[in-house]
Design an enzyme around this catalytic site. Structure first.
Site, PDB file in Angstrom:
ATOM      1  N   LYS A  82       7.931 -38.737   0.683  1.00 36.65           N
ATOM      2  CA  LYS A  82       9.071 -37.920   1.322  1.00 36.65           C
ATOM      3  C   LYS A  82       9.024 -38.391   2.951  1.00 36.65           C
ATOM      4  CE  LYS A  82      10.908 -33.508   0.760  1.00 36.65           C
ATOM      5  NZ  LYS A  82      10.732 -32.465  -0.213  1.00 36.65           N
ATOM      6  N   SER A 157      14.947 -30.687  -2.956  1.00 37.18           N
ATOM      7  CA  SER A 157      15.319 -31.662  -1.444  1.00 37.18           C
ATOM      8  C   SER A 157      14.716 -33.039  -1.950  1.00 37.18           C
ATOM      9  CB  SER A 157      14.501 -31.442  -0.168  1.00 37.18           C
ATOM     10  OG  SER A 157      13.138 -31.029  -0.756  1.00 37.18           O
ATOM     11  N   SER A 181      11.453 -28.355  -5.233  1.00 35.09           N
ATOM     12  CA  SER A 181      11.781 -29.827  -4.735  1.00 35.09           C
ATOM     13  C   SER A 181      11.449 -30.918  -5.084  1.00 35.09           C
ATOM     14  CB  SER A 181      11.751 -29.737  -3.241  1.00 35.09           C
ATOM     15  OG  SER A 181      12.941 -29.592  -2.848  1.00 35.09           O
TER      16      SER A 181
HETATM   17  N1  GLN Z   1      15.900 -25.736  -2.656  1.00 31.41           N
HETATM   18  C1  GLN Z   1      15.188 -24.803  -2.821  1.00 31.41           C
HETATM   19  C2  GLN Z   1      15.535 -24.507  -1.099  1.00 31.41           C
HETATM   20  O1  GLN Z   1      16.570 -24.974  -1.200  1.00 31.41           O
HETATM   21  C3  GLN Z   1      13.625 -25.463  -2.709  1.00 31.41           C
HETATM   22  C4  GLN Z   1      13.757 -26.142  -2.059  1.00 31.41           C
HETATM   23  C5  GLN Z   1      12.110 -27.268  -1.857  1.00 31.41           C
HETATM   24  O2  GLN Z   1      11.501 -26.743  -2.481  1.00 31.41           O
HETATM   25  N2  GLN Z   1      11.703 -27.503  -0.722  1.00 31.41           N
HETATM   26  O3  GLN Z   1      14.468 -24.232  -0.752  1.00 31.41           O
END
Ligand code: GLN
Length: 485
Positions: A82, A157, A181
């Site tokens: 990532k 994400s 994410s």
């Molecule tokens: N979807 C969550 C957010 O928008 C989690 C994001 C993540 O785990 N990096 O914060």
């Protein structure tokens, strides 16, 4: 999407070590698949950087080690990382204009450990800007598509990592978790995703989003592959004082007992009345399979988890507003053109460099931390977080080994579907954020489909209870595949 039976990481490394294939040949196969996916209309857009001379040099080095007689667990295995994990060769952009072209002077510990284990980093994957999102639509370089349906999101994400694995470009990828994410995109793309215990894996070189929640995770095609790579990246690290000084078990060896003899708790709060019918049916079928394996299934309650979303969406933006203060146009990446005063550099760079969702989080977080509101918002959220963690501790103390829930409230949604309403997007994290707030490990495993799209089931375990978590997930995976349990 029919998936061909894919070789395990152990099998890939064994073939490289036996000279039946090579790191270079595996890299070239990944390059072909990536080129095919990018030639599609629309392109998958899983990667922000791919292949090139770095990957080639790394594959050559991996092959040289094999020729020198070195035996490593991931010999020649192509991996994707990532783009919020620092690498020395590729840029690290976090999907943000503010870090366009930024190349880190140091490497994340997890990346170094993968390389030392013989793996070849073939590229950096797309993500929601600074890992803020659940769809990979909020990247400065456009959305990643779901390999099962190009009109849909891969989740986020870590959507680029999920899509790269689900599409067969790489067998394994690293993602990161703050609130789901890794698990949520894994569920939406039909692969396995692991969020280890907070402190199990070093965060050194992971660009900070919300430091009390951030953790590196693994996305793979099977539980065994995910367990193998988790064991390789886990463990103490002098460069990260939050990385626990605990030995790392051999998860693959220890998970073979599967679900047999485990007590599996089913928390009522994760099966609300409004849960999508297809999701519910897939989860109930999985619970029947879990019961048939010899596990004891028990209904339990985690009453405070219903407060998890508002709690998370105060704590995470508050920490983000502080962490993202460092992107000021002086030290990293972009600097606003034409700015003459220090203040203009700050304002101009941040106004041009950050996207809308990141700005929304910074404003929310700054507000929640500001004088007069701190007690009302941030401190209250911290108290709610403690209650959520206590719920988990209580059910585990009562003899529950692992908890089973849906990973997500719905299957993959359409690109653009949640554009108008950020709060709807936040609800995609309903079942994943409790584990982040409590710090416990959790895994998503494919359990079937609803409406033709993948459904993920989640196991959560006590802190540092990865062994039971992998054993349960492996047991379910094996039983669903029709194997002996
Ligand atoms: N979807 C969550 C957010 O928008 C989690 C994001 C993540 O785990 N990096 O914060």
């Amino acid at each position: 999407m029919a998936r061909e039976p894919a070789p395990s990481l152990d099998a890939i490394a064994a073939a490289v070590l036996a000279g039946e294939t090579s790191a270079v040949a595996l890299l070239e196969a990944a390059e072909r698949e990536q080129a095919r996916r990018e030639a599609a209309d629309p392109p998958l857009n899983a990667f922000l950087a791919f292949g090139g001379e770095h990957a080639r040099a790394s594959a050559d080095a991996a092959d040289a080690r094999v020729r020198a007689g070195e035996s490593t667990p991931l010999a020649g295995v192509p991996v994707a990382v990532k783009d919020n994990l620092c690498t020395l060769d590729y840029p690290t952009t976090c999907g943000s204009r503010i870090l366009e072209g930024y190349v880190s002077p140091y490497e994340a510990t997890v990346v170094r450990r993968l390389r030392e284990a013989g793996a070849v980093v073939v590229g950096k994957t797309n993500l929601d800007e600074f890992a803020m999102g659940s769809s990979t639509e909020h990247s400065a370089w456009g959305p990643t598509r779901n390999p099962h349906d190009a009109a849909r999101v891969p989740g986020g994400s870590s959507g680029g990592s999920a899509a790269a694995v689900a599409a067969g470009i790489v067998p394994v990828a690293l993602g990161s978790e703050t609130g789901g994410s890794v698990r949520q995109p894994a569920a939406l793309c039909g692969i396995v995703g692991v969020k280890p215990t907070y402190g199990r894996v070093s965060r050194y070189g992971l660009v900070a989003f919300a430091s009390s929640l951030d953790q590196v995770g693994v996305m793979a095609r099977s539980v065994a592959d995910a367990a193998r790579v988790t064991a390789i990246i886990a463990g103490e690290d002098p460069l990260d004082s939050t990385a626990a000084l605990l030995p790392v078990p051999d998860y693959v060896a220890e998970m073979q007992s599967g679900l047999d003899g485990l007590v599996v708790g089913i928390p009522d709060e994760f099966f609300p009345d409004e849960l999508d019918a297809g999701m519910r049916a897939a989860c109930e079928a999985a619970i029947d399979v879990i019961r048939a394996t010899g596990a004891e299934v028990r209904r339990v309650s985690l009453p405070h988890t219903t407060h998890a979303i508002p709690t998370y969406y105060l704590i995470a933006p508050a920490e983000a507003s502080s962490n993202l203060a460092r992107f000021d146009g002086v030290r990293y990446g972009l600097r606003a053109a034409g700015a003459t005063t220090t203040e203009d550099v700050y304002y101009g760079t941040r106004a041009q460099g950050f996207g809308d969702e990141v700005k929304r989080r910074i404003m929310l977080g700054t507000y929640a931390l500001s004088a007069g509101y701190h007690d009302e918002y941030y401190d209250r959220a911290q108290r709610a977080r403690a209650l959520i963690a206590r719920d988990f501790a209580r059910v585990f103390a009562d003899g529950v080994d692992v908890l089973f829930t849906p990973t997500t409230p719905t299957t993959a949604f359409l690109i653009g579907e949640n554009d108008a309403d950020p709060y709807r997007m936040y609800l995609a994290d309903t079942f994943t954020v409790p584990a982040n707030l409590a710090g416990v490990p959790a895994i998503s495993v494919p359990i079937g489909t609803a409406g033709g799209l993948p459904v993920g089931g989640q196991f959560m375990a006590p802190m540092f209870g990865e062994t039971a978590m992998f054993a349960a997930a492996y047991g379910l995976e094996r039983a669903l595949a029709g194997g002996a349990e």
